[in-house]
Motif scaffolding. Sequence first.
Motif, PDB file in Angstrom:
ATOM      1  N   GLY A  37       1.363  -1.254  -0.335  1.00  0.00           N
ATOM      2  CA  GLY A  37      -0.002  -0.416  -0.466  1.00  0.00           C
ATOM      3  C   GLY A  37       1.015   1.268  -0.058  1.00  0.00           C
ATOM      4  O   GLY A  37       0.248   2.387  -1.028  1.00  0.00           O
ATOM      5  N   LEU A  38       1.569   1.282   0.549  1.00  0.00           N
ATOM      6  CA  LEU A  38       2.936   2.493   0.530  1.00  0.00           C
ATOM      7  C   LEU A  38       3.574   2.267  -0.282  1.00  0.00           C
ATOM      8  O   LEU A  38       3.458   3.985  -0.989  1.00  0.00           O
ATOM      9  CB  LEU A  38       3.796   2.661   1.633  1.00  0.00           C
ATOM     10  CG  LEU A  38       4.619   3.231   2.353  1.00  0.00           C
ATOM     11  CD1 LEU A  38       4.135   5.040   2.893  1.00  0.00           C
ATOM     12  CD2 LEU A  38       6.196   3.059   3.176  1.00  0.00           C
ATOM     13  N   PHE A 195      -5.601  -9.124  -4.849  1.00  0.00           N
ATOM     14  CA  PHE A 195      -6.317  -8.863  -5.435  1.00  0.00           C
ATOM     15  C   PHE A 195      -6.604  -7.127  -5.644  1.00  0.00           C
ATOM     16  O   PHE A 195      -6.452  -6.814  -6.434  1.00  0.00           O
ATOM     17  CB  PHE A 195      -7.346  -9.921  -6.098  1.00  0.00           C
ATOM     18  CG  PHE A 195      -8.726 -10.038  -6.400  1.00  0.00           C
ATOM     19  CD1 PHE A 195      -8.450 -10.149  -8.484  1.00  0.00           C
ATOM     20  CD2 PHE A 195      -9.791  -9.089  -6.642  1.00  0.00           C
ATOM     21  CE1 PHE A 195      -9.287  -9.255  -8.994  1.00  0.00           C
ATOM     22  CE2 PHE A 195     -10.580  -8.701  -7.747  1.00  0.00           C
ATOM     23  CZ  PHE A 195     -10.481  -8.274  -8.833  1.00  0.00           C
ATOM     24  N   LEU A 196      -6.756  -7.573  -4.647  1.00  0.00           N
ATOM     25  CA  LEU A 196      -7.130  -5.826  -4.473  1.00  0.00           C
ATOM     26  C   LEU A 196      -6.208  -5.083  -4.460  1.00  0.00           C
ATOM     27  O   LEU A 196      -6.310  -3.713  -4.801  1.00  0.00           O
ATOM     28  CB  LEU A 196      -8.224  -5.983  -3.086  1.00  0.00           C
ATOM     29  CG  LEU A 196      -9.663  -6.293  -2.716  1.00  0.00           C
ATOM     30  CD1 LEU A 196      -9.881  -6.059  -1.145  1.00  0.00           C
ATOM     31  CD2 LEU A 196     -10.421  -5.614  -3.430  1.00  0.00           C
ATOM     32  N   LEU A 197      -5.108  -5.377  -4.141  1.00  0.00           N
ATOM     33  CA  LEU A 197      -3.698  -4.009  -3.960  1.00  0.00           C
ATOM     34  C   LEU A 197      -3.456  -4.459  -5.520  1.00  0.00           C
ATOM     35  O   LEU A 197      -3.248  -3.707  -5.858  1.00  0.00           O
ATOM     36  CB  LEU A 197      -3.188  -4.678  -3.297  1.00  0.00           C
ATOM     37  CG  LEU A 197      -3.218  -4.521  -1.841  1.00  0.00           C
ATOM     38  CD1 LEU A 197      -2.619  -4.817  -0.818  1.00  0.00           C
ATOM     39  CD2 LEU A 197      -3.015  -2.931  -1.135  1.00  0.00           C
ATOM     40  N   PRO A 214      -8.602   8.708  -7.118  1.00  0.00           N
ATOM     41  CA  PRO A 214      -9.052   8.121  -6.555  1.00  0.00           C
ATOM     42  C   PRO A 214      -8.611   6.294  -7.001  1.00  0.00           C
ATOM     43  O   PRO A 214      -8.740   5.481  -6.058  1.00  0.00           O
ATOM     44  CB  PRO A 214     -10.174   7.448  -8.310  1.00  0.00           C
ATOM     45  CG  PRO A 214     -10.386   8.557  -8.928  1.00  0.00           C
ATOM     46  CD  PRO A 214      -8.271   9.577  -8.798  1.00  0.00           C
ATOM     47  N   VAL A 215      -6.782   6.099  -7.006  1.00  0.00           N
ATOM     48  CA  VAL A 215      -6.708   4.943  -6.777  1.00  0.00           C
ATOM     49  C   VAL A 215      -6.144   4.897  -5.504  1.00  0.00           C
ATOM     50  O   VAL A 215      -5.909   3.693  -5.022  1.00  0.00           O
ATOM     51  CB  VAL A 215      -5.917   4.540  -8.002  1.00  0.00           C
ATOM     52  CG1 VAL A 215      -4.671   3.385  -7.155  1.00  0.00           C
ATOM     53  CG2 VAL A 215      -6.247   4.641  -9.414  1.00  0.00           C
ATOM     54  N   TRP A 220      -5.498   2.509   0.530  1.00  0.00           N
ATOM     55  CA  TRP A 220      -5.398   2.942   1.613  1.00  0.00           C
ATOM     56  C   TRP A 220      -7.249   2.114   1.785  1.00  0.00           C
ATOM     57  O   TRP A 220      -6.627   1.937   2.594  1.00  0.00           O
ATOM     58  CB  TRP A 220      -5.199   4.151   2.218  1.00  0.00           C
ATOM     59  CG  TRP A 220      -4.548   5.322   2.113  1.00  0.00           C
ATOM     60  CD1 TRP A 220      -3.740   5.528   1.012  1.00  0.00           C
ATOM     61  CD2 TRP A 220      -3.382   4.172   2.757  1.00  0.00           C
ATOM     62  NE1 TRP A 220      -2.065   5.483   1.097  1.00  0.00           N
ATOM     63  CE2 TRP A 220      -1.748   4.557   2.792  1.00  0.00           C
ATOM     64  CE3 TRP A 220      -3.191   4.507   4.114  1.00  0.00           C
ATOM     65  CZ2 TRP A 220      -0.970   4.553   3.173  1.00  0.00           C
ATOM     66  CZ3 TRP A 220      -2.274   3.896   4.775  1.00  0.00           C
ATOM     67  CH2 TRP A 220      -0.701   4.240   4.765  1.00  0.00           C
ATOM     68  N   ALA A 221      -7.821   2.479   1.181  1.00  0.00           N
ATOM     69  CA  ALA A 221      -9.459   1.711   1.859  1.00  0.00           C
ATOM     70  C   ALA A 221      -8.790   0.106   2.576  1.00  0.00           C
ATOM     71  O   ALA A 221      -9.512  -0.464   2.998  1.00  0.00           O
ATOM     72  CB  ALA A 221     -10.280   1.667   0.827  1.00  0.00           C
ATOM     73  N   VAL A 222      -8.578  -0.398   1.254  1.00  0.00           N
ATOM     74  CA  VAL A 222      -7.700  -2.445   1.820  1.00  0.00           C
ATOM     75  C   VAL A 222      -7.480  -2.065   2.647  1.00  0.00           C
ATOM     76  O   VAL A 222      -7.295  -2.678   3.419  1.00  0.00           O
ATOM     77  CB  VAL A 222      -7.246  -2.306   0.358  1.00  0.00           C
ATOM     78  CG1 VAL A 222      -6.589  -3.656   0.222  1.00  0.00           C
ATOM     79  CG2 VAL A 222      -7.851  -2.468  -0.926  1.00  0.00           C
TER      80      VAL A 222
END
Length: 423
Positions: A37-38, A195-197, A214-215, A220-222
Motif C-alpha cells: 500500500g505504501l 487481488f485488491l492491491l 481515486p486509486v 488505503w481503504a483496502v
Amino acid sequence: MSAEPLVVASSSIEHRRPRLGGWLMRAGFGGFVGFPGLIVTILAIVGPETADASVPLSVLIFFLAGLGLLVAPFVSIAGAVLAALSLPLRNVGVLRADGQGLVVVQGGKERHLARSAIEGGIVLPGTLLDGKRPRVELYLRRGVVLTAEVPDGIAAHRILDRLGIDVSRRRVAVLSGSAYRPLATGCLSLPVVCFLLAIPLGYFITEYPSADWPVLVFAWAVMLTMFFIVRLARPREIIVGSDGLRIRRGGFDDRWIPHSRVCTVEEQPRSLFLVVGEAGRPGERVEVATGDPSFILALAGRLRLAIALGSNGADGPPVGAELDPAGKSFTEWKDKLQSLLLHAGYRKSAVTYEELVAVVDDPDLPPGQRLGAAMAIGIAKHPDGRERIRVAAEACADDAMKYALEEAAEGELDERTLRRVLD
C-alpha cells in the motif's frame, strides 16, 4: 502467611510468550498489506514515470516490496512459532514459592521471579476431555506465561496463596481464544488482499492515469479494512477482580460487569456465559470466553470465588455513608474525612481502622465510599494502611478504581482521578 517456602515438584514446566507471538503475527500481516500500500501511495504522489527515472525511488520501492513480500511472512511465521513454543523447552522441575516470589528450578538452572513480576495466576483443573493433570498458570510481565503441572489442585491453590496472587489479593487477566487467529486471518484474507492491491498497482503500471487520487483512496481503504479485520481477530482479554470483570476485544469492545450484576455463571465444555441483570428483571446472556475445558472450568471457578468473597455485608459498615464524596467539593470532602478521624481521637472514635479497611475491601460498596476510606486511612497514617490499600487496588479489575486506590495509598489522590472514578 508462612515464612517457610512452599516446594512443589512438577512433571512439566513450560514458558510461553503468546502475547509477543500474537503481536509478531499481526505485525507480519500488517507489513504484508501495508508495504504494498505504501508503494501505491508513492506511485500516486510522484507518478510511475518519475519513479522509473529516479534510482533512489526505484531502490526504495524494491526495498519496500522485499519487506512486504519476503520479510513480513517470515515475521508472521516466527510469531506463530514463538506463541506455541516453550523457551526453555518443556521439562520437569521444581517450584519454590514464598512471599518474595518464585524460584523455578529446571534443567539444573534456577530462575528467580520477583513477586512484583507476577501479574496474576489461575488454577487449571485436569479434565477427562484434555487428559491433563492439574496445572497452575502464572502470568508474568511482558506477556510471558509459565504453566506447571502439579500433583493436585490443592498444591496449585497453595502456590497462588503463597505468592499473594489469589483472588482476594490480586486480579487476573487471561486471553480467550487462539493466539493463531491473526495468522489464520492473514491466510484466509491473503488471496483477497493480493487481488485488491493488484488493481491499483496494475492501473499505475498499464494506464498511467492523470487523476491518481481515486486509486490512492482505494488502496488505503483496502489497508484500513484489513487493519480492522486483524484487530477484530485479536484474542479476547478477560480481567477478573474482586469488584467485577472486564471484557476487552480488539480495542473495539470494552465491557465492564460488576459482580453485583451477575445472576448466573454458566459453563459449557468450551465456552463460558454469564447471565447479567438487575433483581426482578430478565437477564442478558453474555459470552465471556471460549477455550479448552480446563480453561473454562478455571475461569468459571475464579469468577464464582470472586463473587462469593466480594461483599462484606449487604450495606457495608455504617461509617461508609460518611465517607462518600457525593454532594461535596474535593476540599470539603477531605475536610470531612479529617474531622471524622480527629473527633474524640482516632483510636477512640466510632470510626475504627477495621471499619475503614472493611469499606476499602468491599467491592460492592460505592466507589466514593471506598476511596473515602482509603483517604481516611492515609490521613490517619496507620502503619499497615498503605499495604492494605495496595492489596485492595491489586484486586480491582476496574482500572480507574485501581489507579485511584494506588494514589490514595500514597496520599496523592487528586480531584481529577476521583471524578474519573465517580463519573
